[in-house]
Design an enzyme around this catalytic site. Sequence first.
Site, short mmCIF file in Angstrom:
data_model
loop_
_atom_site.label_atom_id
_atom_site.label_comp_id
_atom_site.label_asym_id
_atom_site.label_seq_id
_atom_site.Cartn_x
_atom_site.Cartn_y
_atom_site.Cartn_z
N PHE A 133 46.74 47.86 35.14
CA PHE A 133 47.10 49.22 34.81
C PHE A 133 47.99 49.47 36.16
CE2 PHE A 133 47.35 53.77 35.65
CZ PHE A 133 47.50 54.23 34.19
N ASP A 218 50.22 45.53 43.69
CA ASP A 218 50.18 47.04 43.48
C ASP A 218 48.82 47.75 44.34
OD1 ASP A 218 49.60 49.66 42.46
OD2 ASP A 218 50.08 49.03 40.26
N LYS A 247 49.64 57.20 45.53
CA LYS A 247 48.58 58.13 45.53
C LYS A 247 48.20 58.59 46.92
CE LYS A 247 46.51 56.29 41.45
NZ LYS A 247 46.99 57.42 40.40
#
Length: 400
Positions: A133, A218, A247
């Site tokens: 994801f 990531d 984030k």
Amino acid sequence: MIELAESRSAHNYHPLPVVIASAEGAWVTDVEGRRYLDCLAGYSSLNFGHGNPVILAAAHAQLDRVTLTSRAFFNDRFGAFAAGLAELCGKDMILPMNTGAEAVETAIKVARKWGHDVKGITDPNIVVMEDNFHGRTTTIVSFSTDPDAHDGFGPYTPGFRIVKYGSAEAIADAIDENTVAVLLEPIQGEAGVLVPPDGYLRQVRELCTERGVLMIADEIQSGLGRTGDTFACDHENVVPDMYVLGKALGGGVVPVSAVAADAGVLGVIKPGQHGSTFGGNPLACAVGETVVNLLKTGEYQARARELESVLFEGLRALPGVTAVRGRGLWAGVDVDPSLATGRQVCERLMARGVLAKDTHGSTIRLAPPLVVEAHEIEWALAQLEEVLSGSELRAAEGRP
């Protein structure tokens, strides 16, 4: 409020029926005054807690000065942010964007440009993982194996080779003379907080070095203190060629993302080849620099390490739990599907004052802000135990 939102916005999310009006630390309060322990933390965006006073002070101060100039000009916050984040990552430079998906897109573009300019590859490919994801842009969903994210959005962007996560051998078999990078999550969050086998990241690092391809990590969800180290890669003493960040970099205040790499990689990007109107804006830089400084103290990483045993030992002792995965303050919990779906568990937890998120059937994810206290984790575990004991789930279904 829920009816208005559902009637006037696209249904790209399926939220729990709670309307949050205010928040502080690890807790949120809804419009009716009920308090909940936030065990999702904005998918790690709120690592430093809701309304962190140090981050808010930096944002408030910057709001009164200047919030946006665009990168057509320099601003007085950009240099310090870039230098601080590059130093935190141990890299020469950064390229800032806004959202995590933008950062992943940036990493893909940089890797392809590096392949063209440095390796002379005209048709580059990137090796990616099953169950990944990385976001939901057109390019990213082209290599998703999640039907919800992938199906119905073609035609798809070529140039990706999908292999089994956790297998260095599968990566080795997929790399050829046109491969420019291996893109992976050190821990797969959306897939259920899947932790790869010990040594996997080291094997990938060695393989990328041997084959002359970039290792791209990531760390949008796994990084910036969540797992007990600054980066999840740190647990195996692995340094990728490129970090992808987002984030928590925005402190839960503004969207901030970036890629970090050495000059030999990021130096391939020239003026006009990539950019963002809001990327590197003064407000984002003020918040991002503050986040970097908080991480430099090591306090938040230490809290995640110290509370890990409280979370995981408690979870493994619960009835109805078939598996627990994760690291630091990040857990994927598989619930016996004969008891309930993950959604049902989260709904019952909400009724008891705990907010969590389900994924893939009967799995729930727990990721409280790193400012959470041990007794608050223990309280949340007690609520989960009550839910999993069966009585509440049976009552919800009308069974004796």
